[in-house]
Scaffold this motif. Structure first.
Motif, PDB file in Angstrom:
ATOM      1  N   LEU A   1       0.934  -1.017  -0.072  1.00 51.24           N
ATOM      2  CA  LEU A   1      -0.160   0.134   0.114  1.00 51.24           C
ATOM      3  C   LEU A   1       0.970   1.093  -0.076  1.00 51.24           C
ATOM      4  O   LEU A   1       1.937   1.394   0.789  1.00 51.24           O
ATOM      5  CB  LEU A   1      -1.038   0.030   1.291  1.00 51.24           C
ATOM      6  N   GLY A   2       0.468   2.196  -0.958  1.00 51.09           N
ATOM      7  CA  GLY A   2       1.132   3.595  -0.858  1.00 51.09           C
ATOM      8  C   GLY A   2       2.504   3.513  -1.490  1.00 51.09           C
ATOM      9  O   GLY A   2       3.284   2.558  -1.593  1.00 51.09           O
ATOM     10  N   GLY A   3       2.872   4.786  -1.810  1.00 55.02           N
ATOM     11  CA  GLY A   3       4.165   5.074  -2.227  1.00 55.02           C
ATOM     12  C   GLY A   3       4.539   4.538  -3.639  1.00 55.02           C
ATOM     13  O   GLY A   3       3.808   4.188  -4.561  1.00 55.02           O
ATOM     14  N   ALA A   4       5.753   4.780  -4.001  1.00 53.96           N
ATOM     15  CA  ALA A   4       6.248   4.336  -5.604  1.00 53.96           C
ATOM     16  C   ALA A   4       6.121   2.958  -5.713  1.00 53.96           C
ATOM     17  O   ALA A   4       5.877   2.455  -6.984  1.00 53.96           O
ATOM     18  CB  ALA A   4       7.585   5.206  -5.825  1.00 53.96           C
ATOM     19  N   ASN A   5       6.139   2.063  -4.739  1.00 56.83           N
ATOM     20  CA  ASN A   5       6.341   0.591  -4.960  1.00 56.83           C
ATOM     21  C   ASN A   5       5.030  -0.074  -4.766  1.00 56.83           C
ATOM     22  O   ASN A   5       4.910  -1.156  -4.357  1.00 56.83           O
ATOM     23  CB  ASN A   5       7.548   0.132  -3.935  1.00 56.83           C
ATOM     24  N   THR A   6       3.844   0.689  -4.725  1.00 52.57           N
ATOM     25  CA  THR A   6       2.646   0.160  -4.758  1.00 52.57           C
ATOM     26  C   THR A   6       2.306  -0.957  -5.792  1.00 52.57           C
ATOM     27  O   THR A   6       2.789  -0.932  -6.838  1.00 52.57           O
ATOM     28  CB  THR A   6       1.361   1.075  -5.033  1.00 52.57           C
ATOM     29  N   MET A   7       2.050  -2.118  -4.943  1.00 53.31           N
ATOM     30  CA  MET A   7       1.647  -3.282  -6.048  1.00 53.31           C
ATOM     31  C   MET A   7       0.184  -3.734  -5.573  1.00 53.31           C
ATOM     32  O   MET A   7      -0.194  -3.725  -4.488  1.00 53.31           O
ATOM     33  CB  MET A   7       2.494  -4.400  -5.660  1.00 53.31           C
ATOM     34  N   THR A   8      -0.515  -3.890  -6.624  1.00 53.00           N
ATOM     35  CA  THR A   8      -1.896  -4.477  -6.484  1.00 53.00           C
ATOM     36  C   THR A   8      -2.384  -5.837  -6.994  1.00 53.00           C
ATOM     37  O   THR A   8      -3.453  -6.240  -6.972  1.00 53.00           O
ATOM     38  CB  THR A   8      -2.898  -3.117  -7.144  1.00 53.00           C
ATOM     39  N   ASN A   9      -1.466  -6.404  -7.526  1.00 55.04           N
ATOM     40  CA  ASN A   9      -1.582  -7.773  -8.189  1.00 55.04           C
ATOM     41  C   ASN A   9      -2.450  -8.827  -7.241  1.00 55.04           C
ATOM     42  O   ASN A   9      -3.120  -9.526  -7.761  1.00 55.04           O
ATOM     43  CB  ASN A   9      -0.643  -8.380  -8.769  1.00 55.04           C
ATOM     44  N   GLY A  10      -1.621  -8.876  -6.075  1.00 57.56           N
ATOM     45  CA  GLY A  10      -2.358  -9.830  -5.200  1.00 57.56           C
ATOM     46  C   GLY A  10      -3.390  -9.363  -4.238  1.00 57.56           C
ATOM     47  O   GLY A  10      -3.933 -10.161  -3.186  1.00 57.56           O
ATOM     48  N   CYS A  11      -3.684  -8.110  -4.132  1.00 55.60           N
ATOM     49  CA  CYS A  11      -4.664  -7.508  -3.277  1.00 55.60           C
ATOM     50  C   CYS A  11      -6.023  -8.126  -3.297  1.00 55.60           C
ATOM     51  O   CYS A  11      -6.624  -8.205  -2.030  1.00 55.60           O
ATOM     52  CB  CYS A  11      -4.611  -6.117  -3.285  1.00 55.60           C
ATOM     53  N   ASP A  12      -6.386  -8.480  -4.367  1.00 60.28           N
ATOM     54  CA  ASP A  12      -7.957  -9.125  -4.409  1.00 60.28           C
ATOM     55  C   ASP A  12      -7.697 -10.635  -3.874  1.00 60.28           C
ATOM     56  O   ASP A  12      -9.032 -11.053  -3.865  1.00 60.28           O
ATOM     57  CB  ASP A  12      -8.490  -8.887  -5.893  1.00 60.28           C
ATOM     58  N   LEU A  13      -6.741 -11.159  -3.667  1.00 56.32           N
ATOM     59  CA  LEU A  13      -6.555 -12.516  -3.029  1.00 56.32           C
ATOM     60  C   LEU A  13      -6.462 -12.656  -1.469  1.00 56.32           C
ATOM     61  O   LEU A  13      -6.419 -13.868  -1.090  1.00 56.32           O
ATOM     62  CB  LEU A  13      -5.482 -12.951  -3.703  1.00 56.32           C
ATOM     63  N   ILE A  14      -6.421 -11.407  -1.032  1.00 62.89           N
ATOM     64  CA  ILE A  14      -6.246 -11.521   0.548  1.00 62.89           C
ATOM     65  C   ILE A  14      -7.650 -11.819   1.346  1.00 62.89           C
ATOM     66  O   ILE A  14      -8.586 -11.296   0.919  1.00 62.89           O
ATOM     67  CB  ILE A  14      -5.833 -10.019   0.937  1.00 62.89           C
ATOM     68  N   GLU A  15      -7.277 -12.993   1.961  1.00 65.59           N
ATOM     69  CA  GLU A  15      -8.295 -13.179   2.704  1.00 65.59           C
ATOM     70  C   GLU A  15      -8.408 -12.907   4.162  1.00 65.59           C
ATOM     71  O   GLU A  15      -7.296 -12.583   4.807  1.00 65.59           O
ATOM     72  CB  GLU A  15      -8.708 -14.977   2.674  1.00 65.59           C
ATOM     73  N   ALA A  16      -9.395 -13.129   5.166  1.00 68.04           N
ATOM     74  CA  ALA A  16      -9.303 -12.632   6.612  1.00 68.04           C
ATOM     75  C   ALA A  16      -8.919 -13.715   7.058  1.00 68.04           C
ATOM     76  O   ALA A  16      -9.022 -14.953   6.769  1.00 68.04           O
ATOM     77  CB  ALA A  16     -10.917 -12.618   6.848  1.00 68.04           C
ATOM     78  N   GLU A  17      -7.829 -13.260   8.009  1.00 70.53           N
ATOM     79  CA  GLU A  17      -6.858 -14.281   8.575  1.00 70.53           C
ATOM     80  C   GLU A  17      -6.307 -13.426   9.916  1.00 70.53           C
ATOM     81  O   GLU A  17      -5.988 -12.389   9.922  1.00 70.53           O
ATOM     82  CB  GLU A  17      -5.742 -14.441   7.765  1.00 70.53           C
ATOM     83  N   GLU A  18      -6.174 -14.080  11.111  1.00 74.19           N
ATOM     84  CA  GLU A  18      -5.828 -13.679  12.294  1.00 74.19           C
ATOM     85  C   GLU A  18      -4.363 -14.155  12.387  1.00 74.19           C
ATOM     86  O   GLU A  18      -3.907 -15.236  12.105  1.00 74.19           O
ATOM     87  CB  GLU A  18      -6.558 -14.216  13.469  1.00 74.19           C
TER      88      GLU A  18
END
Length: 262
Positions: free
Chosen positions: A245-262
């Motif tokens: 998240l944020g900055g020049a190195n922002t990556m979004t390729n795997g963001c939609d794969l994040i699942e709720a996890e504790e």
């Protein structure tokens, strides 16, 4: 000037007595403050304000006065004044009720920890106006404004955001009501919040990534908690690759794969 209008509008300041009115009825204030007995005993001095009123019309200075009536009038005035004073004191002492976000729906999560002040949550949300217009989302999939009224060519990528519970530092696009409304949530939980304008974006129109938020808008946020951390942001991205998240190195390729996890 309008306080107590109904109570005091019939109170005369000065009355010109007629031949049928006694001298003790010259004014309501005089009758309430100076009892008839006192006025009889001080005819030479206390009768001056009475004569001033009586000079406007004939009267009988020696007319009998009813102390019972005067006492009843004085008691009624004192009671009215006391009631008004107590009502005003209560009104002044009662603080204005602070604006609050409303939890419309709360689906508990499976996490063992509840979010408390200072914790960081990784969340997804969708924000809408009262008419259902979507004004912001972390889920992506919609075109967004890039410059003025120009929209992006490609739809936005999904990317969750970090929200600090009850955080005081301003964060673009994250209203105070959202920071407050996520307190008590658990990982895996979803909450629908109704946020008043005082805790949203205020009285002036604001351009969001997807629409204009009119002034004094009530917003509805549907929030889902993916991660919770009380140690810092790095813990939120443990075992996550391809999303930052944020900055020049922002990556979004795997963001939609994040699942709720504790």
């Amino acid at each position: 000037p309008n306080l107590g209008k109904d109570t005091f509008q019939s109170t005369p300041v000065l009355i010109a007595p007629t031949s049928n009115m006694s001298a003790c009825m010259s004014t309501l204030a005089i009758g309430a403050i100076a009892p008839c007995a006192v006025r009889r005993g001080r005819a030479a001095s206390a009768s001056r304000p009475v004569r001033a009123a009586a000079s406007l019309g004939p009267s009988n200075a020696n007319a009998p006065c009813d102390d019972t009536v005067g006492l009843g009038r004085r008691t009624a005035l004192a009671s009215t004044a006391l009631t008004f004073s107590m009502t005003l004191a209560v009104a002044l002492a009662s603080p204005a009720r602070a604006a609050e976000s409303t939890v419309v729906k709360d689906t508990p999560g499976f996490g063992g920890n509840t979010a408390k002040t200072g914790d960081l949550l990784l969340v997804n949300y969708v924000a809408t106006l009262a008419d259902g217009t979507m004004v912001d989302t972390t889920l992506g999939g919609s075109k967004f404004f890039t410059n003025g009224d120009q929209q992006s060519v490609q739809p936005a990528a999904g990317r969750p955001v970090i929200v600090k519970v009850n955080g005081v530092d301003p964060v673009p696009g994250i209203p105070k009501g959202l920071k407050q409304g996520i307190e008590g949530m658990r990982v895996g939980g979803t909450r629908v919040l109704q946020i008043p304008p005082e805790l949203g974006f205020g009285p002036s129109p604001v351009r969001s990534p997807y629409a204009t938020v009119p002034g004094d808008s009530v917003l509805t946020y549907t929030v889902s908690v993916l991660r919770l951390s009380d140690t810092g942001p790095d813990a939120l991205f443990k075992n996550i690759s391809g999303c930052s998240l944020g900055g020049a190195n922002t990556m979004t390729n795997g963001c939609d794969l994040i699942e709720a996890e504790e």
